[in-house]
Design an enzyme around this catalytic site. Sequence first.
Site, short mmCIF file in Angstrom:
data_model
loop_
_atom_site.label_atom_id
_atom_site.label_comp_id
_atom_site.label_asym_id
_atom_site.label_seq_id
_atom_site.Cartn_x
_atom_site.Cartn_y
_atom_site.Cartn_z
N CYS A 12 0.80 -1.22 0.00
CA CYS A 12 0.00 0.00 0.00
C CYS A 12 0.83 1.27 0.00
CB CYS A 12 -0.94 -0.01 1.20
SG CYS A 12 -2.30 -1.19 1.02
N ASP A 44 -14.81 6.17 1.78
CA ASP A 44 -14.95 4.96 2.58
C ASP A 44 -14.16 3.82 1.96
OD1 ASP A 44 -15.98 3.34 4.69
OD2 ASP A 44 -17.82 4.54 4.66
N ASP A 45 -14.21 2.65 2.61
CA ASP A 45 -13.37 1.53 2.20
C ASP A 45 -13.92 0.76 1.01
OD1 ASP A 45 -11.29 1.54 4.42
OD2 ASP A 45 -13.15 1.52 5.57
N HIS A 133 -8.67 -11.39 -14.33
CA HIS A 133 -8.15 -10.84 -15.58
C HIS A 133 -6.65 -10.63 -15.42
CE1 HIS A 133 -8.25 -8.80 -19.42
NE2 HIS A 133 -7.57 -7.78 -18.90
#
Length: 339
Positions: A12, A44-45, A133
Amino acid sequence: MEDIIFCKSGGCSAKLGAKALDSVLSKLTKKEDENLLVGFDHSDDAAIYKVNDELAIVSTLDFFPPMVEDPYVFGQIAACNAMSDVYAMGGEVKTCLNIVCFPEKLDMNILGKILQGGNDKVLEAGGILVGGHSINDEDIKYGMSVTGFVNPSKIYTNNGIQFGDALILTKPLGVGIVMAANRVKAASRDALKKATDSMTTLNKYAADILKDYDVHGCTDVTGFGFLVHLSEMLSGKYSALVYHEDIPYIKECKGYIEEFYLTGAAQKNRNFMDGKVLFKHKDFIMEEILFDPQTSGGLLFSVKREDAKEIVEKMNQSNIPACIVGEIINKKEYDVEVI
């Protein structure tokens, strides 16, 4: 293989900065739909779309470059991180789709191990891997698009906090700092194990305990670090006191910060919080820990103070290292005061 898979900015910490994202997203046209309960304008998440009075769909996706050399562990971390957004909204994971960027010139066994790590965590979560994908790319990236279910009346938003709430964090901070040290082979084996054990732990187990309580606000702490995610929870309505001495973190981080094994993402987080946070005691080490970008970090949530101790005790009994780390107060000059 290690030199190929290991990236300069993995996990992250590879996210775009919060300030840059804000400037772009604010220009997008938002379509009104009464069934869209949570969209991107909430910071928001995950998004939540209501199907009926009993069912809403939780939609999220997350992917990033590797932050560890072991491809199987990388797959586990990426899957845990992607599914975490569903738990942060109060939902249950149902289906997952792989997102893969992989150089065709590399050994496909590496990709196989990444996908196996991800699938094993999906199975642990009780979900189903249903496809995905892939594209040929110069760098490895992996993650998932995740769909979950939640009852519309039991959604956790990130900004539902209330005055007097206690703030609880379920995982230690410092993962980004350990990974920064590891990039130059300076992280100890113990520190690296602590970081990878944390990143490969599903937030499902903490979320299961929370189902018995009234959760006012919840998010998972990822690339924007503890302080930016907390600021988003406050949404300009309240302020928060953070207890300096109660913040859990990987202890080896202290030495790594003293050696300046820091991340660029942490500095972006620091810039975003300029004028929004007051450190009552000057402590550069704790500042860096609170700005540190987390990968597959813990849940940060607010509950009634009278419930907080019991929740922490139940989580600790289940080997979840949860701690009470702060409280919600009336709006003051700063969003957050670290005391």
